[in-house]
Every structure is written in structure tokens, then in C-alpha cells.
Design a protein around this motif. Structure first.
Motif, PDB file in Angstrom:
ATOM      1  N   UNK A 291       0.796  -1.229   0.000  1.00 36.38           N
ATOM      2  CA  UNK A 291       0.000   0.000   0.000  1.00 36.38           C
ATOM      3  C   UNK A 291       0.829   1.281   0.000  1.00 36.38           C
ATOM      4  N   UNK A 292       2.116   1.194   0.346  1.00 37.18           N
ATOM      5  CA  UNK A 292       2.945   2.400   0.349  1.00 37.18           C
ATOM      6  C   UNK A 292       3.473   2.751  -1.046  1.00 37.18           C
ATOM      7  N   UNK A 293       3.259   1.870  -2.027  1.00 35.40           N
ATOM      8  CA  UNK A 293       3.730   2.154  -3.386  1.00 35.40           C
ATOM      9  C   UNK A 293       2.943   3.314  -3.982  1.00 35.40           C
ATOM     10  N   UNK A 294       3.653   4.266  -4.569  1.00 40.02           N
ATOM     11  CA  UNK A 294       3.011   5.417  -5.201  1.00 40.02           C
ATOM     12  C   UNK A 294       2.543   5.039  -6.611  1.00 40.02           C
ATOM     13  N   UNK A 295       1.635   5.839  -7.221  1.00 42.91           N
ATOM     14  CA  UNK A 295       1.050   5.472  -8.516  1.00 42.91           C
ATOM     15  C   UNK A 295       2.063   5.143  -9.605  1.00 42.91           C
ATOM     16  N   UNK A 296       3.149   5.906  -9.701  1.00 42.02           N
ATOM     17  CA  UNK A 296       4.140   5.635 -10.750  1.00 42.02           C
ATOM     18  C   UNK A 296       4.730   4.238 -10.603  1.00 42.02           C
ATOM     19  N   UNK A 297       4.952   3.802  -9.369  1.00 41.19           N
ATOM     20  CA  UNK A 297       5.509   2.474  -9.122  1.00 41.19           C
ATOM     21  C   UNK A 297       4.467   1.383  -9.357  1.00 41.19           C
ATOM     22  N   UNK A 298       3.224   1.650  -9.000  1.00 44.92           N
ATOM     23  CA  UNK A 298       2.143   0.696  -9.280  1.00 44.92           C
ATOM     24  C   UNK A 298       1.996   0.496 -10.787  1.00 44.92           C
ATOM     25  N   UNK A 299       2.075   1.584 -11.528  1.00 39.89           N
ATOM     26  CA  UNK A 299       1.982   1.503 -12.988  1.00 39.89           C
ATOM     27  C   UNK A 299       3.102   0.633 -13.547  1.00 39.89           C
ATOM     28  N   UNK A 300       4.307   0.820 -13.055  1.00 42.99           N
ATOM     29  CA  UNK A 300       5.434   0.043 -13.570  1.00 42.99           C
ATOM     30  C   UNK A 300       5.365  -1.420 -13.150  1.00 42.99           C
ATOM     31  N   UNK A 301       4.818  -1.697 -11.987  1.00 40.43           N
ATOM     32  CA  UNK A 301       4.595  -3.089 -11.590  1.00 40.43           C
ATOM     33  C   UNK A 301       3.588  -3.756 -12.513  1.00 40.43           C
ATOM     34  N   UNK A 302       2.550  -3.022 -12.905  1.00 40.50           N
ATOM     35  CA  UNK A 302       1.571  -3.561 -13.846  1.00 40.50           C
ATOM     36  C   UNK A 302       2.212  -3.803 -15.206  1.00 40.50           C
ATOM     37  N   UNK A 303       3.109  -2.908 -15.617  1.00 45.73           N
ATOM     38  CA  UNK A 303       3.803  -3.082 -16.889  1.00 45.73           C
ATOM     39  C   UNK A 303       4.661  -4.344 -16.866  1.00 45.73           C
TER      40      UNK A 303
END
Length: 227
Positions: free
Chosen positions: A66-78
Motif C-alpha cells: 500500500x505504500x507504493x506510489x502510482x508511478x511504481x504501481x503503474x510500472x509493476x503492472x507493466x
């Protein structure tokens, strides 16, 4: 990372202000741990001002916390999308089977059609994820991240063309070269017109595209001279 597969392990990394890159290196110790982390090590994370990557490891699964910011969540999805689409690419290449030379020239263009369609779908899915997160990203950072993702994916596609044109079976090379000329010449202009720099991956793509254009053109000239 002793006991990495027992319960939940947490790793949080916050980067200093300004864009930077964070490379995840698989932990040594067990093959299972290395396999789990390997997809994260294929490419560095682009970290913007105040970005945090929060990784949770539980059993055989790694996921953003939950501490991951949106940019990091996006890259994890990528990264997850890459894993899914790479499996599709493997299936396509196995069906093509370039080691079977029977009718290979006739099978090459349908194979390249299938590969191109898969890459176009891959890029569309990548950009769909990006657009979903765009309102949550700093505009300047978002622009860099977009070009990084596009450049990385297109470099992968170009690598397949270069391999087939340079090292593929004799029957496939001229078909691949002609297909490249029909489908790839000038393609970089769709994003290059608005490119403002600051993306090493996209700069690498533009360089690789120029080199591949020349390589393919040369191979076609050589083919005509031989004929």
C-alpha cells in the motif's frame, strides 16, 4: 534473504527528489527466490520526486504494498503485462518453427503479421494502463515515463526483426526485410515529433531504429545484387 518464503517480507525504498532509476537485483540463495525477483530486474524502475516502491513477498508471490506510489504501481503492472505477453510471443515463435525449412518463405509473412499484431496489442494495453494512471502523475515525469515504456517495448520488437534479417534462415531473410520496409519505415515519427528528450530508452529506440533501417536497406540491396 533468509526465510523469504515464510510469511510476508516487506521492502520499502524511497528515492531522493528528482527522477532517478532503481534497479532491483534478485537475492542470492535459492533458485526459487531468484526466479521470483527476476522479472523485476529486467529493467530499472523510474522514480520521481517522492515516489516509493513497497514490495511484499509472500510464499511464491511478489506484489506492491500500500505504500507504493502510482508511478511504481503503474510500472509493476507493466512488468506483469510483459510476463504475460512474452509467453504469447514464445507460443507464436514455437508455431512458426524456423528450423523447419519446408515452406518457410510462405510461412514467414503470416508469422510476422501475427507478431506485429501481438506487439500492437501489447503497446495498446501498455498505453491503456498509462492513461489510467496519468491523472495521478506529475505531467513532466509522466512524459518521461511514457517514452521510457514505449522505447523499451519497441526496442524489443526491433530486436526480433534484426535477428531474422541478419541471422534468420536464408528463406526468411528477404521476406522479413520487405515486411520491415512495409511496416516500420517512418514509424518512429508518431512519437518522435513530440519527443523532448530525457528518456534514455526512447533515445536508444531512435538510434536502434535508424541503424535497423540501414541494415534492412543494405540487406535488400545485397539480395538484389545476388539475384
Amino acid at each position: 534473504m533468509p526465510g523469504w518464503n515464510r510469511g510476508v517480507s516487506k521492502s520499502t525504498c524511497q528515492r531522493p527528489p528528482g527522477p532517478s532509476y532503481l534497479l532491483i537485483i534478485p537475492p542470492s540463495g535459492t533458485l526459487q527466490a531468484e526466479k521470483l525477483f527476476r522479472p523485476l530486474s529486467y529493467r530499472p524502475f523510474l522514480m520521481g520526486k517522492g515516489d516509493t516502491l513497497d514490495l511484499r513477498v509472500s510464499g511464491s508471490r511478489i506484489s506492491p504494498g500500500p505504500a507504493s506510489t502510482p508511478a511504481c504501481l503503474l510500472q509493476m503492472q507493466a512488468i506483469s503485462l510483459d510476463e504475460e505477453r512474452l509467453e504469447e510471443m514464445v507460443r507464436i515463435r514455437v508455431r512458426y518453427n524456423q528450423n523447419d525449412t519446408l515452406g518457410l518463405a510462405q510461412r514467414t509473412r503470416p508469422f510476422l503479421d501475427e507478431i506485429r499484431s501481438a506487439y500492437l496489442g501489447w503497446e495498446a494495453a501498455l498505453m491503456e494502463n498509462f492513461e489510467r494512471y496519468l491523472p495521478m502523475l506529475d505531467p513532466e515525469f509522466a512524459r518521461v515515463l511514457k517514452y521510457e515504456q514505449i522505447g523499451r517495448l519497441r526496442n524489443r520488437e526491433l530486436g526480433g526483426f534484426r535477428y531474422l534479417v541478419e541471422l534468420g534462415p536464408d528463406a526468411a531473410r528477404p521476406v522479413a526485410a520487405r515486411y520491415y520496409m512495409d511496416s516500420q519505415i517512418g514509424r518512429e515519427q508518431d512519437y518522435a515529433r513530440s519527443y523532448e528528450g530525457n528518456s534514455p530508452e526512447f533515445a536508444s529506440y531512435l538510434n536502434m531504429k535508424a541503424v535497423t533501417d540501414l541494415l534492412v536497406a543494405y540487406s535488400m540491396v545485397q539480395g538484389e545484387n545476388v539475384g
